[in-house]
Write an enzyme that holds these catalytic residues in place. Structure first.
Site, PDB file in Angstrom:
ATOM      1  N   ARG A  19       0.810  -1.215   0.000  1.00 59.92           N
ATOM      2  CA  ARG A  19       0.000   0.000   0.000  1.00 59.92           C
ATOM      3  C   ARG A  19       0.847   1.269   0.000  1.00 59.92           C
ATOM      4  NH1 ARG A  19      -2.255   0.415   6.114  1.00 59.92           N
ATOM      5  NH2 ARG A  19      -0.526  -0.614   7.141  1.00 59.92           N
ATOM      6  N   ASP A  66      11.048  -7.110   7.159  1.00 56.66           N
ATOM      7  CA  ASP A  66      10.547  -6.204   6.118  1.00 56.66           C
ATOM      8  C   ASP A  66      10.274  -4.807   6.691  1.00 56.66           C
ATOM      9  OD1 ASP A  66       8.532  -8.086   7.274  1.00 56.66           O
ATOM     10  OD2 ASP A  66       7.142  -6.613   6.475  1.00 56.66           O
TER      11      ASP A  66
END
Ligand code: AMP
Ligand code: MG
Length: 478
Positions: free
Chosen positions: A87, A246
């Protein structure tokens, strides 16, 4: 205005997907603008309307490709081979005053990496990211920054219906450990090498690529930056909450503010992220998790034909870098001019008392700067004999430092903030904003701009949290 051709784009299509942002159309409105950062970037000529159009993706021409990076991650200890920006979209790179900044929209719609997600961010979590990055910046912690926050009436579905928001994030680079892991995992060794070189050439320019050991030098740099970042977190009682690989910036920046918290009462085992049932990401574990994550990065780099014993010997420097920074920061907080070996057990003694007596982290250090640690001064329910004994020892220790009391106090006030972004204050600002009132965001933002000075207008912010806020647990569903 900006370069729509970020250097990251030159890496090629193995590194990202080109994605068109999906505009927010239902009454997009700028909630807050970080004018100070806008000036730092030399972008003060942009109007609020320009920024509103940019954040809502209205001004981004319809065929304009933004970039979503591909990466993998170790989430809660388990490898997830393919994640990526689900996103977040890199829309531009901006150069000003000799520095470069990538501009990212977080919440700008679906990407090939959205998996089951909708590519959106809700107002609640966007306010959290926006204010937290501002807080960290002014607490002198390496962090990504946030230039503006946009709200809208576009609906998004979480546990309930909420509204969509977008944060315009800014950082020299958003590359994560996971970007490297991805290429190693999928056997794309050429791309892995390309990425290491890219980061060295653009961000660690003193690393000579002609040096046969440049990969080790690169790893050591990341080890150092990550260790120092986490030492900062510990000194401030900051809990990141979701230290997956991440979410680890290759530049050692605090990245991806999700279920983070600044601790109120000192409790190194408190779980803030409700998806973290085992407490992997509690305060007490952060230094070790940093090392674990660096280990995963080193494993990825091993694919570049670097001997694992050499990689491991670089990793062993983590403890040294961490301790050095931690000692420097904690020594300054204590008002010491140097940190002797015996000071570590002295500090541990304090931490045990603080935990046992449930003492507020930030408030304690600020009061200590004024030499005030009595029951009333710390708002304790009962007097703490253990703390009084400890404080007497500290005063004895002060006799052997070369700082005058005035110098000591100056040092302590510059390192022990009066204000951090407390959960209950943030929560209050979010609730107001959800009703359309952004004043509390503005007030918090202003107080966070000067965390080391006490300003009369923000007096209420400096007080300890009400007991009811102790159990705030945060959702990952943001
Ligand atoms: P996080 O733990 O929030 O950093 O997110 C982990 C992964 O999930 C990243 O790849 C994100 O891009 C992705 N993600 C999180 N929320 C969403 C969402 N609402 N839509 C699409 N992807 C998402
Ligand atoms: Mg993330």
């Amino acid at each position: 205005m900006f370069s729509l051709n970020p250097r990251f784009a030159e890496l090629g299509l193995e590194f990202f997907s080109q994605v068109k942002p999906t505009p927010l159309t239902q009454r997009p409105k700028l909630v807050h603008l970080n004018s100070e950062l806008l000036a730092t970037l030399g972008l003060d000529h942009l109007s609020e309307q320009n920024l509103c159009d940019l954040l809502s993706s209205q001004s981004i021409v319809s065929d304009y490709p933004a970039l979503a990076a591909v990466y993998m991650g170790h989430q809660f200890g388990h490898a997830v081979p393919r994640l990526g920006d689900g996103r977040a979209l890199l829309i531009a790179e901006h150069e000003y005053a000799g520095e470069t900044w990538e501009l990212q929209l977080k919440g700008a719609g679906k990407t090939p990496y959205s998996r089951m997600g909708d590519g959106r961010a809700v107002l609640r979590s966007s306010i959290r990211e926006y204010l937290a990055s501002h807080a960290m910046q002014h607490l002198l912690v390496p962090t990504t920054q946030a230039l503006a926050l946009l709200g809208s009436q576009d609906e998004v579905y979480r546990e309930q219906v909420e509204t969509a928001a977008v944060v315009l994030r800014v950082a020299p680079s958003f590359i994560r450990f996971g970007n490297f892991e991805y290429f190693a995992k999928h056997g794309k060794i050429g791309e892995l090498e390309q990425l290491v070189k890219f980061v060295c050439q653009n961000y660690f320019q003193d690393i000579e690529l002609s040096d046969a050991n440049y990969t080790l030098v690169f790893l050591e740099r990341v080890v150092q930056l990550s260790a120092e970042m986490i030492a900062h977190w510990q000194s401030l009682g900051f809990v990141h909450g979701v230290m997956n690989t991440d979410n680890m910036s290759i530049l050692g920046l605090t990245l991806d503010y999700g279920p983070f918290a600044f601790m109120d009462r000192y409790n190194p085992s408190q779980i803030f992220n409700h998806s973290d049932s085992e407490g992997r990401y509690i305060y007490a574990n952060q230094p070790n998790i940093g090392w674990w994550n660096l280990y995963r990065l080193a494993e990825a780099l091993a694919a570049l034909n670097v001997a694992s014993d050499q990689l491991e010997s670089v990793l062993t420097k983590y403890a040294e870098y961490y301790n050095q920074k931690y000692i420097q920061l904690m020594g300054a907080k204590l008002g010491l001019s140097s940190f002797a070996a015996a000071d570590m057990s002295f500090l541990d003694e304090l931490l045990q008392v603080m935990q046992a007596e449930k003492i507020d982290w930030t408030y304690f250090w600020r009061r200590l700067s004024y030499g005030e640690v009595g029951q009333q001064q710390l708002n304790l329910d009962y007097p703490s004999l253990a703390l009084e004994l400890w404080f007497a020892k500290l005063n004895a220790r002060y006799q052997s430092t070369e700082l005058t009391p005035a110098m000591r106090q100056q040092q302590m006030l510059a390192t022990n903030p009066a204000f951090i972004l407390r959960n209950h204050l943030l929560q209050f600002a979010i609730e107001r904003a959800q009703q359309g009132n952004y004043q509390e965001i503005e007030r918090l933002f202003n107080a966070l701009s000067q965390p080391f000075v006490e300003l009369a207008e923000f007096n209420a912010y400096y007080q300890v949290a009400p007991k009811s806020s102790a159990q705030i647990v945060l959702s990952c569903s943001s």
